[in-house]
Every structure is written in C-alpha cells, then in structure tokens.
Write an enzyme that holds these catalytic residues in place. Structure first.
Site, PDB file in Angstrom:
ATOM      1  N   HIS A 123     -46.859 -15.540  43.290  1.00  6.39           N
ATOM      2  CA  HIS A 123     -48.061 -15.121  44.013  1.00  6.39           C
ATOM      3  C   HIS A 123     -48.344 -13.624  43.904  1.00  6.39           C
ATOM      4  CE1 HIS A 123     -45.015 -13.720  46.848  1.00  6.39           C
ATOM      5  NE2 HIS A 123     -45.949 -12.969  47.397  1.00  6.39           N
TER       6      HIS A 123
HETATM    7  C1  UD1 Z   1     -49.406 -10.377  50.905  1.00  2.98           C
HETATM    8  C2  UD1 Z   1     -48.543  -9.117  50.727  1.00  2.98           C
HETATM    9  C3  UD1 Z   1     -47.368  -9.444  49.822  1.00  2.98           C
HETATM   10  C4  UD1 Z   1     -46.585 -10.628  50.353  1.00  2.98           C
HETATM   11  C5  UD1 Z   1     -47.504 -11.810  50.583  1.00  2.98           C
HETATM   12  C6  UD1 Z   1     -46.736 -12.907  51.275  1.00  2.98           C
HETATM   13  C7  UD1 Z   1     -49.701  -6.931  50.752  1.00  2.98           C
HETATM   14  C8  UD1 Z   1     -50.180  -5.814  49.926  1.00  2.98           C
HETATM   15  N1  UD1 Z   1     -49.306  -8.043  50.082  1.00  2.98           N
HETATM   16  O1  UD1 Z   1     -49.914 -10.738  49.642  1.00  2.98           O
HETATM   17  O2  UD1 Z   1     -46.492  -8.329  49.774  1.00  2.98           O
HETATM   18  O3  UD1 Z   1     -45.594 -10.970  49.407  1.00  2.98           O
HETATM   19  O4  UD1 Z   1     -48.596 -11.421  51.439  1.00  2.98           O
HETATM   20  O5  UD1 Z   1     -47.265 -14.164  51.026  1.00  2.98           O
HETATM   21  O6  UD1 Z   1     -49.680  -6.825  51.947  1.00  2.98           O
HETATM   22  N2  UD1 Z   1     -55.695 -15.950  51.381  1.00  2.98           N
HETATM   23  C9  UD1 Z   1     -55.986 -17.177  51.936  1.00  2.98           C
HETATM   24  N3  UD1 Z   1     -55.489 -17.464  53.171  1.00  2.98           N
HETATM   25  C10 UD1 Z   1     -54.746 -16.588  53.873  1.00  2.98           C
HETATM   26  C11 UD1 Z   1     -54.461 -15.330  53.300  1.00  2.98           C
HETATM   27  C12 UD1 Z   1     -54.941 -15.030  52.059  1.00  2.98           C
HETATM   28  O7  UD1 Z   1     -56.651 -18.006  51.338  1.00  2.98           O
HETATM   29  O8  UD1 Z   1     -54.322 -16.928  54.976  1.00  2.98           O
HETATM   30  C13 UD1 Z   1     -56.165 -15.648  50.022  1.00  2.98           C
HETATM   31  C14 UD1 Z   1     -57.402 -14.790  49.975  1.00  2.98           C
HETATM   32  O9  UD1 Z   1     -58.182 -15.219  48.911  1.00  2.98           O
HETATM   33  C15 UD1 Z   1     -56.865 -13.394  49.669  1.00  2.98           C
HETATM   34  C16 UD1 Z   1     -55.618 -13.682  48.855  1.00  2.98           C
HETATM   35  O10 UD1 Z   1     -55.114 -14.931  49.342  1.00  2.98           O
HETATM   36  O11 UD1 Z   1     -57.786 -12.619  48.994  1.00  2.98           O
HETATM   37  C17 UD1 Z   1     -54.541 -12.633  48.973  1.00  2.98           C
HETATM   38  O12 UD1 Z   1     -54.199 -12.368  50.318  1.00  2.98           O
HETATM   39  P1  UD1 Z   1     -53.635 -10.913  50.763  1.00  2.98           P
HETATM   40  O13 UD1 Z   1     -53.256 -10.943  52.187  1.00  2.98           O
HETATM   41  O14 UD1 Z   1     -54.547  -9.846  50.284  1.00  2.98           O
HETATM   42  O15 UD1 Z   1     -52.335 -10.694  49.924  1.00  2.98           O
HETATM   43  P2  UD1 Z   1     -51.203 -11.674  49.492  1.00  2.98           P
HETATM   44  O16 UD1 Z   1     -51.349 -11.941  48.036  1.00  2.98           O
HETATM   45  O17 UD1 Z   1     -51.130 -12.827  50.429  1.00  2.98           O
HETATM   46  N1  UDP Z   2     -42.329 -20.205  51.946  1.00  2.00           N
HETATM   47  C1  UDP Z   2     -42.758 -21.324  52.663  1.00  2.00           C
HETATM   48  N2  UDP Z   2     -43.582 -22.216  52.025  1.00  2.00           N
HETATM   49  C2  UDP Z   2     -43.973 -22.064  50.725  1.00  2.00           C
HETATM   50  C3  UDP Z   2     -43.523 -20.917  50.021  1.00  2.00           C
HETATM   51  C4  UDP Z   2     -42.715 -20.005  50.664  1.00  2.00           C
HETATM   52  O1  UDP Z   2     -42.393 -21.513  53.817  1.00  2.00           O
HETATM   53  O2  UDP Z   2     -44.714 -22.914  50.217  1.00  2.00           O
HETATM   54  C5  UDP Z   2     -41.474 -19.228  52.638  1.00  2.00           C
HETATM   55  C6  UDP Z   2     -40.124 -18.985  52.001  1.00  2.00           C
HETATM   56  O3  UDP Z   2     -39.170 -19.878  52.547  1.00  2.00           O
HETATM   57  C7  UDP Z   2     -39.833 -17.530  52.345  1.00  2.00           C
HETATM   58  C8  UDP Z   2     -41.204 -16.911  52.462  1.00  2.00           C
HETATM   59  O4  UDP Z   2     -42.142 -17.972  52.560  1.00  2.00           O
HETATM   60  O5  UDP Z   2     -39.203 -17.433  53.620  1.00  2.00           O
HETATM   61  C9  UDP Z   2     -41.514 -16.053  51.261  1.00  2.00           C
HETATM   62  O6  UDP Z   2     -42.823 -15.602  51.363  1.00  2.00           O
HETATM   63  P1  UDP Z   2     -43.664 -15.087  50.127  1.00  2.00           P
HETATM   64  O7  UDP Z   2     -43.064 -15.585  48.859  1.00  2.00           O
HETATM   65  O8  UDP Z   2     -45.076 -15.438  50.416  1.00  2.00           O
HETATM   66  O9  UDP Z   2     -43.562 -13.512  50.266  1.00  2.00           O
HETATM   67  P2  UDP Z   2     -42.493 -12.419  49.806  1.00  2.00           P
HETATM   68  O10 UDP Z   2     -41.158 -12.826  50.327  1.00  2.00           O
HETATM   69  O11 UDP Z   2     -42.537 -12.329  48.316  1.00  2.00           O
HETATM   70  O12 UDP Z   2     -43.017 -11.174  50.410  1.00  2.00           O
END
Ligand code: UD1
Ligand code: UDP
Length: 371
Positions: free
Chosen positions: A208
């Site tokens: 992601h």
């Molecule tokens: C964010 C964090 C990343 C973390 C990840 C965990 C930052 C800079 N990035 O990335 O470090 O690893 O969360 O999962 O803070 N969207 C949805 N539903 C939601 C949220 C987001 O559909 O509930 C979609 C939207 O299209 C959005 C995209 O996901 O534009 C990205 O969401 P965003 O919160 O900007 O960053 P993440 O990629 O989730």
């Molecule tokens: N996770 C979850 N469901 C999923 C994918 C990930 O519950 O479908 C959990 C996973 O067990 C871990 C956390 O989400 O605890 C990791 O989050 P993510 O990969 O979004 O973010 P990162 O750790 O890279 O910041």
C-alpha cells in the site's frame, strides 16, 4: 496547567492497533483517557472494525479530516487537535508511529506545552522520499518521552543527540496486541473456510505504500515478482487490498496476474489468522514485517530497505526490493523456514513499561500473591 487524564491522537489502522494496549493499560490503572481520532482513515474496514474488535470505546472526538494532500490534511488536523487539547488539558498526549496523524498530534502537543509521548520512536529508513521518514524525524525531536522498540532504534536516537533521559526501550506494543488477540483469531476467525484456504497452502500479500503502488512500473513489477515466486511453489496469493492500492490499479489499468486473488481489507482477527497460517508473506508494510516475525511466518519485504532491520537480523525477513527476479530469489530463500527465531520486539509488556515511565500516571498496583 495540566489535568490527570491523558490524550491519544490517532488516525490510521496501525495506530489504532498499536495504541490499543496502551489505552487499555491506562484503563487498568484507572486513568481517564481521551481519544482524538483525526479521521485520516474512515472506511469501516480501516477504522471502526479495529475499535470493535479490540474492545475500544468509539473515539471521544473525531475530526473527520478525511483524505487530502499532505499539507491540507495535516493542517486540518493541527487546528482540530489544538482545540481539543486546549479543552482537555491532558497530562500527556500519546502518539504512535509515523503517519500524518502522528505528526499532527506531536506538533500540537509541543506547541501547547503538553508532554508528548512517542510510541515506536527511533525508526529510520534513511529514505527521504518516504513521507513517513520526514514525520519520524520531526516527531522524535519534539517528543518528551520516546519509546523505541529495540536497542538498535534507541542508538539511532542517541546518535541524533536526543537526551538519554527521554529514551526508554520497551519493545513494540504490537507484540502485546498479537499476544492478546492471536488465540482469539485462531478460534473465532472463519477466514480460511470463507476463502476456501488450507493452512500453509497459500501466500499472503499486502502492498500500500506510496513508493510501491503510486508508481505504475513499481506496482507491476512487484505483482509480477510475487506471482512468479508463488507459482514456483504452486501457491495462490491472497491480497487484501488497501484502498490506495485499489485506486491505483484502476487508474493505471493494471491487469492483476491470475495467481493473485484480491479481497477486501480484513479485520485484525482475520488478518492475523492469514498471517500466521500463510506459507510466505510478501509485504511493504511496517506492521506486517513485525507481526510475521512474532508469528513465525517467513516474510519477504518488497522494498529496498527497511526501518525494521531487526526482523532481517533474526532471519524472519528478507528485504528483496522490487525486481521480480529478486522477489523470486528471496521467496526461495525464505519458504520452508521453521520460524523459530526470537522476535526482536520484546516480550509483550511494552504498554505496561510505557505507562510506568510517565511520572504523572499511577504506578502499577502491587500484585497480591495468591496462596
Ligand atoms: C497512511 C500513512 C501510512 C500508513 C498507512 C496505514 C501517511 C503519510 N501515510 O497511508 O504511513 O502506512 O496510512 O494504512 O500518513 N482511503 C480510503 N479510506 C480510508 C482512508 C483512505 O478509501 O479510510 C483511500 C483514499 O483514496 C486516500 C488513500 O486511501 O486518498 C490514501 O489514504 P491516506 O490516509 O492518504 O494514506 P495511506 O496510504 O492510507
Ligand atoms: N492489517 C489488517 N487487515 C489487513 C491488512 C493489515 O488488520 O487487511 C493490520 C496488520 O495486522 C497490521 C496493520 O494492519 O497490524 C498494518 O497496517 P498497514 O500495513 O496499513 O500500515 P503500516 O504498518 O505499514 O504503517
């Protein structure tokens, strides 16, 4: 002027999972908590499902900032968090990790003169192109209490001149969470039968990160590499897809290889169940690198570096990069490993140690020995 309660600022899936043990430890000690959700994650599958499964009350405040460019998103958080902290006057504000929500919570805490406690401090990828790396460095330098998970991460903080008296090595709260919920995941999750899977006879993929999925070439290369690696062992790949990645697949018109099955993002119990029964896990996630090292499942990281090198040091993780041939080679190296390494992230008492460190919070009650 501060009160006796504590605030937590969180906004994304991993922050909810990794702060839950600290919130629960505060409750065990009778401390009032005030959870401020920034609303960075808002889809049920990235947000509310974790509050329900981890037994947390809904947040006390939700700023509902939603998705936006980094500046606009972080700016909206700052204003909302400042208002909340002025009203609450907490003794300390906890933040976790490296997201924009973490940065906003730490920045406001330091501006309004509330002690900032950073859970999972000191991680460094040394890759300035990662938005999270900028966040990590800033957060650590404005925090009052830093909780690096390992001695290696503590050393990185000392090298940056952070005073010793702010640093306490505690392990990672993700160990607390996995230890608490792993058995329930095994008994309650029906995900294997729902997806028609057999233990050990599938691979798992999560991807992601911006640098993996926002670059069309990179995304196609990792999908191709994982598909080829899993084909060699005749395994199907399950990919619970994060909405960012799903959006990019559509935007780029990428055809996902047939061996990879996309499913919705999963709740914590279902995901833990897949992580602990997969043959190999491919990932660019930080939390997934940690959890596989705890669960004894071999991991291949689809990045050129990691801020969790301890997982590779113990033999749980191979950092492969994004070239298909390197992904295939890494999977060959990792598949079949016994998984008997010792997790580098502590013994599951991180939350207890963290709360012990905050002087304003009550000490652990003395345990009365039973006859
Ligand atoms: C964010 C964090 C990343 C973390 C990840 C965990 C930052 C800079 N990035 O990335 O470090 O690893 O969360 O999962 O803070 N969207 C949805 N539903 C939601 C949220 C987001 O559909 O509930 C979609 C939207 O299209 C959005 C995209 O996901 O534009 C990205 O969401 P965003 O919160 O900007 O960053 P993440 O990629 O989730
Ligand atoms: N996770 C979850 N469901 C999923 C994918 C990930 O519950 O479908 C959990 C996973 O067990 C871990 C956390 O989400 O605890 C990791 O989050 P993510 O990969 O979004 O973010 P990162 O750790 O890279 O910041």
């Amino acid at each position: 002027m501060t009160g006796s309660n504590v605030s937590f600022v969180l906004g994304t899936r991993p922050e909810i999972i990794k702060l839950a043990p600290v919130i629960q430890e505060c409750h065990r000690r009778g401390v009032d908590t005030h959870v401020i959700h920034t609303g960075q994650h808002y889809s049920d599958s990235l947000d509310a499902v974790f509050f329900r499964q981890l037994g947390l009350s809904p947040p006390d405040a939700n700023l509902e900032v939603g998705s936006d460019d980094h500046g606009a998103q972080t700016g909206a958080m700052l204003a909302g968090i400042e208002e909340e902290l002025h009203d609450i006057e907490p003794a300390v504000v906890f933040v976790q990790g490296d997201t924009n929500s973490t940065l906003a919570g730490a920045l406001v805490g330091s501006k309004v003169d509330v002690d900032v406690a950073h859970v999972e401090a000191g991680l460094r990828s040394f890759d300035d192109d990662m938005p999270e790396e900028t966040n990590r460095v800033i957060i650590d330098h404005i925090s009052d209490h830093l909780f690096p998970p390992t001695e290696e991460t503590a050393a990185l903080l000392r090298n940056e001149g952070i005073p010793e008296d702010r640093i306490t090595v505690t392990g990672n709260t993700v160990v607390d969470a996995v230890q608490t919920y792993d058995d329930r995941a095994a008994s309650e999750s029906r995900i294997l039968s729902e997806l028609g899977l057999t233990e050990g006879q599938f691979d798992l993929l999560t991807a992601h990160r911006v640098e993996t999925v926002d670059d069309r070439d990179a995304f196609e290369r990792i999908l191709s590499g994982v598909s080829r690696a899993s084909a060699q062992a005749d395994q199907e790949v399950i990919y619970p897809i994060h909405p960012r990645a799903e959006d990019r697949l559509e935007e780029f018109g990428i055809a996902v290889p047939a061996r990879i099955r996309l499913v919705e993002p999963l709740g914590f119990f279902d995901f833990l169940r897949l992580e602990s029964t997969a043959d190999v896990v491919f990932t660019d996630s930080g939390g997934v690198q940690e959890e596989t090292s705890i669960l004894g499942t071999p991991c291949v990281t689809l990045r050129y570096g990691t801020e969790r090198p301890e997982t590779a040091f113990v033999g749980a993780n191979c950092v492969a990069g994004r070239e298909p041939s390197a992904i295939v080679a890494a999977a060959t190296q990792m598949r079949g490993k016994a998984g008997d390494w010792k997790t580098p992230f502590g013994d599951g008492t991180a939350a207890v140690q963290i709360v012990d460190t905050i002087p304003e919070l009550p000490a652990r009650e003395a345990v009365t020995p039973t006859e």
